[in-house]
Motif scaffolding. Sequence first.
Motif, mmCIF file in Angstrom:
data_model
loop_
_atom_site.group_PDB
_atom_site.id
_atom_site.type_symbol
_atom_site.label_atom_id
_atom_site.label_comp_id
_atom_site.label_asym_id
_atom_site.label_seq_id
_atom_site.Cartn_x
_atom_site.Cartn_y
_atom_site.Cartn_z
ATOM 1 N N PRO A 264 0.796 -1.224 0.000
ATOM 2 C CA PRO A 264 0.000 0.000 0.000
ATOM 3 C C PRO A 264 0.834 1.283 0.000
ATOM 4 N N VAL A 265 0.329 2.294 -0.666
ATOM 5 C CA VAL A 265 0.969 3.611 -0.725
ATOM 6 C C VAL A 265 1.098 4.207 0.683
ATOM 7 N N SER A 266 0.140 3.906 1.549
ATOM 8 C CA SER A 266 0.139 4.504 2.892
ATOM 9 C C SER A 266 1.407 4.157 3.686
ATOM 10 N N LEU A 267 2.078 3.059 3.339
ATOM 11 C CA LEU A 267 3.300 2.667 4.043
ATOM 12 C C LEU A 267 4.466 3.624 3.759
ATOM 13 N N LYS B 11 4.375 6.900 4.046
ATOM 14 C CA LYS B 11 4.177 8.166 4.766
ATOM 15 C C LYS B 11 5.452 8.667 5.455
ATOM 16 N N LYS C 232 -3.539 3.854 -7.033
ATOM 17 C CA LYS C 232 -2.343 4.058 -6.204
ATOM 18 C C LYS C 232 -1.611 5.339 -6.598
ATOM 19 N N GLU D 88 -3.521 8.170 -5.084
ATOM 20 C CA GLU D 88 -3.291 8.187 -3.639
ATOM 21 C C GLU D 88 -1.907 8.764 -3.308
ATOM 22 N N LEU D 89 -0.927 8.375 -4.112
ATOM 23 C CA LEU D 89 0.433 8.874 -3.889
ATOM 24 C C LEU D 89 0.501 10.371 -4.179
ATOM 25 N N GLU E 37 -1.802 12.476 -3.714
ATOM 26 C CA GLU E 37 -2.419 13.119 -2.543
ATOM 27 C C GLU E 37 -1.434 13.180 -1.374
ATOM 28 N N LEU E 38 -0.736 12.061 -1.147
ATOM 29 C CA LEU E 38 0.241 12.000 -0.053
ATOM 30 C C LEU E 38 1.356 13.026 -0.275
ATOM 31 N N THR F 284 2.057 16.225 2.230
ATOM 32 C CA THR F 284 3.297 16.276 3.017
ATOM 33 C C THR F 284 4.273 17.319 2.478
#
Length: 216
Positions: free
Chosen positions: A120-123, A125, A155, A158-159, A161-162, A166
């Motif tokens: 997952p992309v969330s990893l 962060k 994905k 999502e990336l 957005e991350l 950040t």
Amino acid sequence: MKPIISPSILSADFGNLARDIEMINRSEAEWVHIDIMDGVFVPNISFGFPVLKYVAKLSQKPLDVHLMIVQPEKFISEVKALGAHVMNVHYEACTHLHRVIQQIREAGMQPAVTINPATPVSLLKDIINDVYMVLIMSVNPGFGGQKFIEHSLEKVRELRELITLTGSKALIEVDGGVNPDTGKRLLAAGADVLVAGNAVFSAPDPMEAIRALRNL
Ligand code: DX5
Ligand code: ZN
């Protein structure tokens, strides 16, 4: 902004490697994508440093090196010796990813982290502000010419957005099953860099295929 195109020489004609690299030199490609495999992290073996030494000598474009190997930190100095611009390591292959990223930067290369389709992309962060680029695999790594996994588009969004959230400056690269159709949708989703092997080297006119991707 036009995308960066990074043709993957995994699909080149190894009997005419010099010719194919010279084609990339003359093309609108910004980088050359180099896939290194170890038969352990992925179920295939591609080429190693003795061959890549000649690729590096012939290429006038910066090398975008993608290591599909366990313990990639063992080879930082070999990749550096090629004069690589980017060193991509897999999230799944690094127990101490933060340290590896720092070591790549200290060696004078741009560090990039690659994630497999099931990661997952969330990893990302806690590493997104330390990397030059994230490579999203849109096929399971190991082979050229595979079918694009549609979920990769989600994905990329999502990336993006991350990265916005950040304030990271990381580029988004996508690798696997990229062609004019998937490429166009990836760019709309927020990708900056497109890797293409089969779509370039199986085209009747590879230089034209690169130009088409660059001008999607
Ligand atoms: C796959 C490699 C890719 C591969 C892409 O494991 O990382 O770079 O060459 O090939 P295509 O564009 O043919 O899917
Ligand atoms: Zn690759």
